[in-house]
Design an enzyme around this catalytic site. Structure first.
Site, PDB file in Angstrom:
ATOM      1  N   TYR A  38       0.796  -1.228   0.000  1.00  0.00           N
ATOM      2  CA  TYR A  38       0.000   0.000   0.000  1.00  0.00           C
ATOM      3  C   TYR A  38       0.832   1.285   0.000  1.00  0.00           C
ATOM      4  CZ  TYR A  38      -3.538  -3.420   1.140  1.00  0.00           C
ATOM      5  OH  TYR A  38      -4.358  -4.512   1.105  1.00  0.00           O
ATOM      6  N   PRO A  51     -11.259  -0.234  -1.922  1.00  0.00           N
ATOM      7  CA  PRO A  51     -12.494  -0.903  -2.326  1.00  0.00           C
ATOM      8  C   PRO A  51     -13.706  -0.010  -2.096  1.00  0.00           C
ATOM      9  CG  PRO A  51     -11.206  -2.248  -0.781  1.00  0.00           C
ATOM     10  CD  PRO A  51     -10.668  -0.851  -0.726  1.00  0.00           C
ATOM     11  N   HIS A 274      -7.399   1.310   1.869  1.00  0.00           N
ATOM     12  CA  HIS A 274      -7.131  -0.079   2.233  1.00  0.00           C
ATOM     13  C   HIS A 274      -5.948  -0.283   3.192  1.00  0.00           C
ATOM     14  CE1 HIS A 274      -7.484  -4.305   1.913  1.00  0.00           C
ATOM     15  NE2 HIS A 274      -7.829  -4.399   0.656  1.00  0.00           N
ATOM     16  N   SER A 485     -11.678 -12.116  -3.814  1.00  0.00           N
ATOM     17  CA  SER A 485     -11.842 -12.118  -2.377  1.00  0.00           C
ATOM     18  C   SER A 485     -13.300 -12.388  -2.015  1.00  0.00           C
ATOM     19  CB  SER A 485     -11.418 -10.757  -1.812  1.00  0.00           C
ATOM     20  OG  SER A 485     -11.484 -10.781  -0.411  1.00  0.00           O
TER      21      SER A 485
END
Ligand SMILES: *[C@@H]1O[C@H](CO)[C@@H](O)[C@H](O)[C@H]1NC(C)=O
Ligand SMILES: *[C@@H]1O[C@H](CO)[C@@H](O)[C@H](O)[C@H]1NC(C)=O
Length: 556
Positions: A38, A51, A274, A485
């Site tokens: 990240y 997301p 995230h 996921s």
């Protein structure tokens, strides 16, 4: 023994803090992961890592409805926060084992801050006087809304509603510079603009107020109307990037960990940055808020006049204005680039595989393998995230869903020379292998983070990188065309995220009892990918797998 070998021996990685006594202390694997996945990434957070969550359409059509809903939602999040503040959040268990709850403590009152080479995430909840305000953004204008009374009690829904109305009434014009859109840019570009922006004292204070706020609520303008069929696709795009600079992309602060989005047209959901947390804690929070909202009615409470929420001022010099224009252009290209399809698979839900004693998750993963194989006549590296929260501060490991067994199943499925019983047996075997790999991953026996640990150690020790990391096959194996996921929730919602690679898909799913919500994304510029086509193959695969199992059990 070399320090490297010693660390390898002394897994699991989570517990490695400060083992290497005479060199720099060994970081936690979770820190390395947060940095490499990240904070070091220079891609925009919007769409590339953040997301979105799509909530079911709400039945309001106007601003009163929008604000009433937003007020309840804010009260619901504050109710959740009270469990965080008192540390009374019940511990979650997986397979009888307690899970690390740390991520829940990282999502409120935190924000990512851009840096020239690497970003950081700040958590402002730690300290003597934790912030007591949220930020609300409407028509690209940011407001500080204090959500606690002077006695420390949270504002009631009724009080919040009035405050939101004041905010709405003092941000009627849309012709403001959408300063928030700067946060959607590439991190280096935004990092540079950020340093310019905060040279001005007023700007710096405004930015700090957003960063320190408990969370952000985006009161969105209505999006263009589309058919019912397209509705969820549109909302998914709204949650991921705001729809472009003409619509709501400027009505965000993408660095903010949690942003709830409520549109005037009944659309609602959220987007989150995230770096500090995975999807499951976020949807757990959503479940709590949705429950709270069902329980709570607006009751008229006697009104003590509350101060006007403070509007955050920004001074925009010509240079920043240029940055905003560039960010708008970039956002419009990105928004145009992303294809999002939300599929509500209504033929059955997780009850069906369960009735055949099959893991719903493994079953869905095999359906994805079959869909991909049918579309491309080949398989691809597939990533499924698995939780490492059985370990303290654990984040994720990856399960590779493509296995010899999954390929045997997908090849057999459309082979007319194979009997149904054989196909079903191959499916069962592929599912069993997937279960085993998942079990290994969540117990710290996966390979992906182990390899990351080795790589990071070599980099920190300034030793030469082991050859395997330079091998072409290593790069090929890490080119995840399917990035998937499962994020399950009680609420009928779906999370969505962009693909990991330019020629890949991002696929998130939420298996409910009697239906399955999927979100499939792909990039429009890639000729080989097509989110709608893959969704169709997925639907057919799920149907065919059901037919197969039913036919086989009938003849037994
Ligand atoms: C906001 O404006 C509307 C319409 O002008 C008005 O009815 C309402 O009382 C105002 N609300 C507040 C809190 O000022
Ligand atoms: C999906 O379809 C089911 C069955 O028709 C319905 O009950 C559910 O509300 C739908 N969910 C979404 C998010 O559209």
């Amino acid at each position: 023994m070399s320090t490297l070998a010693m660390c390898v021996f002394l897994g699991p990685w989570m517990l490695l803090k400060s083992i290497r006594l005479n060199s720099t202390p060994c970081l936690l694997l979770s820190d390395w992961w947060m940095q490499s996945a990240y904070l070091d990434s220079r891609m925009p957070v919007a769409m590339y890592t953040s997301p979105g969550v799509v909530l079911p359409k709400m039945h309001f059509q106007d601003r009163q409805g929008q604000m009433r809903f937003a007020a309840k939602l804010i009260a619901g999040v504050l109710d959740f926060k009270s469990m965080i503040d008192s540390e009374t959040l019940p511990v979650e268990y997986l397979g009888g084992k307690p899970l690390c709850m740390d991520q829940y403590y990282q999502v409120l009152t935190s924000c990512r801050i851009p840096g020239p080479k690497r970003d950081v995430v700040m958590n402002y909840a730690i300290g003597k006087t934790p912030p007591s305000h949220i930020t609300v953004v409407h028509n690209f204008q940011f407001f500080v809304l204090d959500v606690y009374n002077s006695d420390g009690s949270p504002l009631t829904v009724d009080q919040i509603y009035v405050q939101l109305e004041k905010i709405w009434n003092s941000s009627l014009q849309t012709n403001k510079e959408p300063v928030g859109i700067l946060t959607s840019n590439h991190r280096n570009t935004w990092g540079k603009a950020y340093n310019n922006l905060i040279k001005d004292k007023t700007n710096k204070e405004s930015v700090r107020a957003i960063q320190k706020s408990i969370f952000t609520v985006c009161l969105d303008a209505p999006m263009p109307r589309v058919s019912d069929e397209m509705y969820h696709n549109k909302v998914a795009a709204q949650m991921l990037h705001g729809g472009g600079s003409r619509w709501n992309s400027g009505n965000r602060w993408f660095d903010k960990t949690l942003q709830f989005i409520v549109g005037e047209d009944g659309s609602c959901g959220l987007t989150y940055e995230h770096a500090p947390a995975e999807g499951p804690p976020i949807v757990f929070l959503v479940d709590h808020v949705v429950d709270y909202m069902k329980r709570t009615e607006m009751v008229r409470t006697p009104m003590i006049p509350l101060p006007m929420p403070q509007k955050l001022r920004f001074n925009i010099p010509p240079e920043i204005k240029k940055d905003i224009e560039k960010a708008k252009q970039n956002m419009n290209i990105m928004a145009h680039e992303l294809d999002v399809r939300v599929l509500n698979f209504t033929h059955y839900g997780r009850k069906f595989p369960k009735s055949h004693k099959m893991s719903p998750d493994a079953f869905i993963q095999m359906a994805l393998q079959l869909a991909y194989y049918r579309m491309y006549q080949t398989c691809c590296p597939t990533y499924e995230s698995a939780s490492l929260r059985m370990f303290r501060l654990g984040r994720t490991e990856a399960v590779r869903s493509t296995t010899t067994e999954s390929l045997q199943f997908t090849k057999a499925m459309d082979d007319p020379s194979k009997h149904n019983s054989e196909k079903a047996a191959l499916l069962e075997k592929a599912i069993k292998v997937h279960r085993e790999h998942t079990h290994m991953a969540i117990h710290g026996q996966g390979i992906e983070r182990h390899m990351l640990g080795l790589k990071m150690m070599a980099i920190e020790d300034l030793t030469s990188l082991p050859e395997i990391f330079m091998d072409t096959s290593f790069a090929v194996a890490a080119h995840f065309n399917l990035y998937t996921s499962q994020v399950g929730s009680k609420t009928d919602c779906v999370m969505c995220f962009g693909p990991m690679v330019p020629d890949g898909y991002g696929i998130c799913y939420n298996p409910m009892d009697d239906h399955i919500n999927f979100a499939v994304t792909a990039f429009n510029s890639c000729e080989e990918t097509n989110a709608m086509k893959l969704s169709q193959f997925l639907e057919d695969s799920l149907l065919d797998m059901k037919t197969l199992l039913e036919q086989v059990s009938k003849t037994q």
